[in-house]
Design an enzyme around this catalytic site. Structure first.
Site, short mmCIF file in Angstrom:
data_model
loop_
_atom_site.label_atom_id
_atom_site.label_comp_id
_atom_site.label_asym_id
_atom_site.label_seq_id
_atom_site.Cartn_x
_atom_site.Cartn_y
_atom_site.Cartn_z
N GLU A 158 -3.00 -0.87 -2.60
CA GLU A 158 -3.71 0.38 -2.36
C GLU A 158 -2.86 1.53 -2.84
OE1 GLU A 158 -5.12 1.14 1.61
OE2 GLU A 158 -5.74 -0.94 1.91
N TYR A 189 0.84 5.61 -0.39
CA TYR A 189 0.10 6.86 -0.59
C TYR A 189 1.00 8.07 -0.75
CZ TYR A 189 -4.15 4.34 0.50
OH TYR A 189 -5.19 3.45 0.46
N ASN A 192 0.87 -1.18 0.00
CA ASN A 192 0.00 0.00 0.00
C ASN A 192 0.90 1.22 0.00
OD1 ASN A 192 -1.94 -1.93 0.38
ND2 ASN A 192 -2.60 -1.22 2.40
C1 NOJ Z 1 -5.00 1.83 4.47
C2 NOJ Z 1 -6.06 0.91 4.94
O1 NOJ Z 1 -5.76 -0.41 4.55
C3 NOJ Z 1 -7.44 1.29 4.51
O2 NOJ Z 1 -8.32 0.61 5.35
C4 NOJ Z 1 -7.63 2.78 4.57
O3 NOJ Z 1 -8.94 3.13 4.27
C5 NOJ Z 1 -6.66 3.42 3.62
N1 NOJ Z 1 -5.32 3.13 4.05
C6 NOJ Z 1 -6.80 4.92 3.48
O4 NOJ Z 1 -6.57 5.55 4.68
#
Ligand code: NOJ
Length: 508
Positions: free
Chosen positions: A403, A337, A335
């Protein structure tokens, strides 16, 4: 190179919005077998939290303590609207959907009897996806083990959970494994243990002073203990699948031919200054944030630096455990961001003779509380750097970007340029890293639709689809990003000059 070229001609007077998006990466540039999808998680989307035999998870407990308005009791009501939602996925052109199973919906007591209604729901959900040609990518734990196990023995701080988790995984493999080929045991294991057992800001909110203010827990030891049990439980589930489901062992079982992965969050860690101390602190941060899990999974033990700094607080693997954990994954779920600056914080080392997690901690807390930069910058080189580091240091494992997505505020806007810009930049960046030899196998936008957020409830939104949480029907509306992604997936992105949104809608 990936270029961003937007031109927007808004025929506002006619109520129409036309969009041209140019970029020189198309869906067909990605290797064969690469999948594009989007995701969500059980507690964040399903709702029906108290229906049909489900019991609370630690996510429910956390959410009810933090938010009013029923927290995730209803959320997007995906439990009842799953057919409608999957229809939207089909219209969008999703190739895969990543979701999690609620352990306490399937096995309400954490262990023992299966809840027939929970089983039915997940069977229906998976069947609906598969019948529309959408691959299910399933996560088993998304911040949400059953509260009953937390109450009985402290959840992940007890070794007892290894057995219960393995049994739960076994039920999932047995019941759904004929259709599910991609399993992830734990979501964001590193964030879960740091925020859940050190800061106490995420479920199960365990921590101790001065690191956080919780009714139970021990910030100095429990993150290490919980992480250790997570790795053992993951490895145990992996070995079980390998033995009973993956291989055709004496033809006793049908082969499922699936893949099991493990998910972590990464930031791109960048030294705050060019000082030697900050450079060293950055390496330490990477070891403590990523190496903590990847080193055992790839090499069978924690990073030396962690063992040195954490001393007896970090559990040791036995030879047998190390063997079981090592290579216990077919892919890594990542994941990503945003980036993060790291600076050396020398005196944190004196706190309870703690360790370098504190260096990272300070930075992460700043980010969580930072409201000035609400939307994440489009900086795909950060993710590219992380992918290159993993390639270099961890033998280039297959990776699914599980993600990646843009956060925007709650107010109604379907014209989400920031999200399109972000996704376009990152998808292009991923393609560049594949050309440079990384082993990325798939990319999932977080999230398919707006949902109940861990840190800010319904105040922030990540969805390609807007969910009107003020509407009793919880109406879903496509944002511009849903149209953009759909055109990309349907290979229309080169001549994307005709997204015409309904004139009757308000674009604020
Ligand atoms: C990571 C998490 O896995 C997810 O549950 C969350 O909504 C997202 N980040 C965004 O914050």
């Amino acid at each position: 190179m990936w270029g961003i070229c937007f031109s927007l001609f808004a025929l506002m007077s006619l109520g129409l919005l036309g969009v041209i998006v140019c970029g020189n990466v198309s869906r067909d540039d990605f290797p064969t077998g690469f999948v594009f999808g989007a995701g969500g998680s059980a507690y964040q989307t399903e709702g029906a939290a108290n229906l049909d035999g489900r019991t609370p998870s630690i996510f429910d407990t956390f959410a009810h303590a933090k938010y009013t308005e029923g927290a995730g009791n209803v959320a997007c009501d995906g439990y009842h609207k799953y057919k409608e939602d999957i229809q939207l996925m089909v219209e969008t052109g999703l190739e895969a959907y990543r979701f999690s199973i609620s352990w306490s919906r399937l096995i309400p007591n954490g262990r023992g009897p299966i809840n027939p209604k929970g089983l039915q729901y997940y069977n229906n959900f998976i069947n609906e996806l598969v019948s529309h040609g959408i691959q299910p990518h399933v996560t088993l734990h998304h911040f949400d083990h059953p509260q009953v196990l937390e109450d009985q023995y402290g959840g992940w701080v007890s070794r007892k959970i290894v057995k219960d988790f393995t049994r739960y995984a076994d039920v999932c493999f047995r019941e759904f494994g004929d259709r599910v080929k991609h399993w992830t045991t734990i979501n964001e294991a590193n964030m879960f243990v740091i925020a859940g057992y050190d800061w106490g800001q995420l479920p199960p909110q365990r921590c101790s002073q001065p690191f956080g203010d919780c009714s139970k827990g021990n910030s100095s030891t429990e993150p290490y203990i919980a992480a250790h049990h997570i790795l053992l439980a993951h490895a145990s589930a992996y070995r079980l699948y390998e033995k009973n489901y993956k291989r055709d062992f004496w033809a006793m079982q049908d082969k499922q031919h699936g893949f099991i992965g493990f998910n972590i969050l990464s930031f791109s860690f960048v030294p705050q200054t060019q000082s030697n101390e900050d450079e060293i602190a950055t390496k330490r941060a990477i070891d403590f944030f990523i190496g903590w899990f990847l080193n055992p999974l790839v090499f069978g033990d924690y990073p030396d630096l962690m063992k040195k700094n954490a001393g007896s607080r970090i559990p040791a693997f036995t030879v047998q455990e190390s063997k079981s954990v090592r290579s216990s994954f077919d892919f890594l779920g990542l994941n990503y961001y945003r980036g993060m600056h790291v600076n050396n914080v020398p005196n944190t080392l004196t706190w309870e003779n703690r360790d370098a997690v504190a260096d990272v901690r300070i930075q992460l807390e700043n980010v969580l509380n930072d409201t000035s930069t609400y939307e994440y910058p489009s900086a795909p080189w950060g993710l590219a750097g992380v992918l290159q580091d993993i390639k270099q240091h961890y033998n280039n494992p297959p990776i699914y970007i599980h993600e990646n997505g843009q956060r925007t505020r709650r107010n109604l806007t379907l014209v989400d340029w920031a999200r399109i810009e972000y996704l376009q930049a990152y998808i292009g960046g991923v393609m560049d890293t594949i050309r440079d030899g990384t082993n990325v196998k798939g990319y999932f936008v977080w999230s398919f639709m707006d949902s109940f957020e861990l840190m800010d409830g319904y105040e922030s939104r990540f969805g390609l689809y807007y969910v009107d949480f003020d509407d009793s029907e919880l109406k879903r509306l496509p944002k511009l990003s849903a149209h953009w992604y759909s055109h990309f997936l349907k290979r229309n992105n080169i001549t994307l000059d005709s997204i015409v949104l309904s004139p009757s809608r308000d674009y604020i």
